[in-house]
Design an enzyme around this catalytic site. Structure first.
Site, PDB file in Angstrom:
ATOM      1  N   GLU A   1      69.625  57.569  -9.696  1.00  0.00           N
ATOM      2  CA  GLU A   1      70.286  58.631  -8.899  1.00  0.00           C
ATOM      3  C   GLU A   1      70.522  59.996  -9.905  1.00  0.00           C
ATOM      4  O   GLU A   1      70.683  59.665 -11.117  1.00  0.00           O
ATOM      5  CB  GLU A   1      71.784  58.399  -8.754  1.00  0.00           C
TER       6      GLU A   1
ATOM      7  N   ASP B   1      66.776  62.341   1.084  1.00  0.00           N
ATOM      8  CA  ASP B   1      67.027  63.504   1.456  1.00  0.00           C
ATOM      9  C   ASP B   1      65.691  64.047   2.562  1.00  0.00           C
ATOM     10  O   ASP B   1      65.005  64.033   2.037  1.00  0.00           O
ATOM     11  CB  ASP B   1      67.215  64.551   0.612  1.00  0.00           C
TER      12      ASP B   1
ATOM     13  N   LYS C   1      63.259  71.563   6.608  1.00  0.00           N
ATOM     14  CA  LYS C   1      62.732  72.751   6.612  1.00  0.00           C
ATOM     15  C   LYS C   1      61.298  72.537   6.243  1.00  0.00           C
ATOM     16  O   LYS C   1      60.822  71.922   5.162  1.00  0.00           O
ATOM     17  CB  LYS C   1      63.135  73.989   5.802  1.00  0.00           C
TER      18      LYS C   1
ATOM     19  N   ASP D   1      67.539  57.792   8.890  1.00  0.00           N
ATOM     20  CA  ASP D   1      68.018  57.860  10.220  1.00  0.00           C
ATOM     21  C   ASP D   1      66.987  59.160  10.679  1.00  0.00           C
ATOM     22  O   ASP D   1      67.275  59.364  12.032  1.00  0.00           O
ATOM     23  CB  ASP D   1      69.284  58.354  10.012  1.00  0.00           C
TER      24      ASP D   1
ATOM     25  N   THR E   1      74.261  50.870   3.110  1.00  0.00           N
ATOM     26  CA  THR E   1      74.366  51.875   2.109  1.00  0.00           C
ATOM     27  C   THR E   1      75.378  52.689   2.594  1.00  0.00           C
ATOM     28  O   THR E   1      75.942  52.547   3.853  1.00  0.00           O
ATOM     29  CB  THR E   1      73.077  52.405   1.970  1.00  0.00           C
TER      30      THR E   1
ATOM     31  N   PHE F   1      75.315  55.835   3.456  1.00  0.00           N
ATOM     32  CA  PHE F   1      74.950  56.749   4.440  1.00  0.00           C
ATOM     33  C   PHE F   1      74.604  56.050   5.688  1.00  0.00           C
ATOM     34  O   PHE F   1      74.986  56.294   6.820  1.00  0.00           O
ATOM     35  CB  PHE F   1      73.544  57.520   4.072  1.00  0.00           C
ATOM     36  N   GLU F   2      74.239  54.670   5.549  1.00  0.00           N
ATOM     37  CA  GLU F   2      74.045  53.764   6.499  1.00  0.00           C
ATOM     38  C   GLU F   2      75.220  53.757   7.499  1.00  0.00           C
ATOM     39  O   GLU F   2      75.220  53.562   8.682  1.00  0.00           O
ATOM     40  CB  GLU F   2      73.212  52.442   6.244  1.00  0.00           C
TER      41      GLU F   2
HETATM   42  C1  LIG Z   1      70.945  61.033   1.345  1.00  0.00           C
HETATM   43  S1  LIG Z   1      71.631  60.158  -0.009  1.00  0.00           S
HETATM   44  C2  LIG Z   1      71.226  58.385   0.290  1.00  0.00           C
HETATM   45  C3  LIG Z   1      72.006  57.637  -0.672  1.00  0.00           C
HETATM   46  C4  LIG Z   1      72.102  56.138  -0.728  1.00  0.00           C
HETATM   47  N1  LIG Z   1      70.805  55.524  -0.611  1.00  0.00           N
HETATM   48  C5  LIG Z   1      72.657  55.758   0.653  1.00  0.00           C
HETATM   49  O1  LIG Z   1      71.897  55.187   1.616  1.00  0.00           O
HETATM   50  O2  LIG Z   1      73.745  56.028   0.887  1.00  0.00           O
HETATM   51  C6  LIG Z   1      70.047  60.603  -1.313  1.00  0.00           C
HETATM   52  C7  LIG Z   1      70.628  60.170  -2.670  1.00  0.00           C
HETATM   53  O3  LIG Z   1      69.233  60.554  -3.419  1.00  0.00           O
HETATM   54  C8  LIG Z   1      69.630  61.223  -4.541  1.00  0.00           C
HETATM   55  N2  LIG Z   1      68.472  61.970  -5.036  1.00  0.00           N
HETATM   56  C9  LIG Z   1      67.968  62.846  -4.232  1.00  0.00           C
HETATM   57  N3  LIG Z   1      66.583  63.333  -5.047  1.00  0.00           N
HETATM   58  C10 LIG Z   1      66.481  62.282  -5.982  1.00  0.00           C
HETATM   59  C11 LIG Z   1      65.639  62.412  -7.003  1.00  0.00           C
HETATM   60  N4  LIG Z   1      64.419  62.997  -7.111  1.00  0.00           N
HETATM   61  N5  LIG Z   1      65.878  61.487  -8.033  1.00  0.00           N
HETATM   62  C12 LIG Z   1      66.898  60.702  -8.080  1.00  0.00           C
HETATM   63  N6  LIG Z   1      67.800  60.698  -7.132  1.00  0.00           N
HETATM   64  C13 LIG Z   1      67.561  61.570  -5.898  1.00  0.00           C
HETATM   65  C14 LIG Z   1      70.860  62.004  -4.071  1.00  0.00           C
HETATM   66  O4  LIG Z   1      71.461  62.862  -5.066  1.00  0.00           O
HETATM   67  C15 LIG Z   1      71.436  61.129  -3.154  1.00  0.00           C
HETATM   68  O5  LIG Z   1      72.508  60.645  -3.884  1.00  0.00           O
END
Ligand SMILES: C[S@@+](CC[C@H](N)C(=O)[O-])C[C@H]1O[C@@H](n2cnc3c(N)ncnc32)[C@H](O)[C@@H]1O
Length: 206
Positions: free
Chosen positions: A67, A117, A121, A153, A185, A187-188
């Site tokens: 993370e 993420d 865009k 999603d 998770t 987010f899920e």
């Molecule tokens: C949309 S969240 C999903 C979190 C988790 N997997 C869930 O499903 O609840 C994406 C996570 O990935 C982390 N993240 C994004 N880019 C990253 C990277 N390049 N390296 C490590 N973590 C990253 C973000 O900080 C965020 O906590």
């Protein structure tokens, strides 16, 4: 060189927050986990609901969560310490870097990428995690037969993933069946509460 294993029976949040002693050498799981067991990696664990539940449910397995956000890392490490988990480490480092330079080769059983993420865009799509170089790097960390499980999603991102997967060699792609017993998770849980569909796929290293 890696930091030594802590031998006391419980771990503090600082023990769980694993800081590699070298970022130019691949780690050795034997130096950070207390027992030998299959290793699961959760890339971008967020607030960690999934990996915390998995680590609790499978004490004979080891879990490494990545993370990039410090507050999330701290939150997961504190929760893991409160839960008495000794089979989870959290690494605050960028996902591609971890797969490419930190994880040992041919050593991971299962990797999860959950709700990365989406960067909707067009100008930002190069920031998406699922890219050919990420799949190649993850594949090298997996044992033969090891799995990469992806879910999102975001349908446009899912289509993007399918395209990247089609161009990536050395995998068998299969559908990831519903596993109702698998923890959600963070987010899920939110997306399911909103009634949104979840798109998932699974790659098996040949
Ligand atoms: C949309 S969240 C999903 C979190 C988790 N997997 C869930 O499903 O609840 C994406 C996570 O990935 C982390 N993240 C994004 N880019 C990253 C990277 N390049 N390296 C490590 N973590 C990253 C973000 O900080 C965020 O906590």
């Amino acid at each position: 060189m890696s930091a030594p294993i802590t031998t006391s029976s419980t771990l503090s949040p600082d023990d769980i927050h694993w800081i590699p002693s070298s970022i130019v050498e691949r780690m050795n799981f034997g130096n950070i986990f207390r027992s030998q067991g299959p290793v699961t990696v959760d890339y971008g664990c967020g607030e960690g609901a999934f990996v915390l539940s998995m680590a609790k449910r499978y004490p004979a397995h080891n879990f490494l969560a990545t993370e990039r956000l410090a507050l999330r890392v701290e939150k997961v490490c504190k929760a893991a310490a409160r839960m008495g988990l000794t089979n989870l480490r959290v690494l605050r480092l960028e996902n591609l870097y971890v797969a490419r330079f930190i994880l040992p080769l041919a050593a991971v059983s299962t990797s999860y990428v959950s709700f990365p993420d989406p960067w909707p865009k067009r100008a930002h799509q190069s920031r998406r995690l699922v890219q050919p170089e990420f799949l190649t790097a993850v594949r090298e960390t997996l044992l033969p037969g090891g799995e990469l499980r992806l879910k999102t999603d975001d349908l446009p991102y899912f289509r993007w993933m399918e395209k990247v997967i089609a161009e990536s060699e050395g995998w068998d792609q299969t559908s990831w069946p519903e596993e109702p017993e698998l923890p959600l998770t963070n987010f899920e849980a939110r997306f399911i509460a909103q009634g949104l569909p979840i798109h998932r796929t699974m790659l098996v290293k040949r």
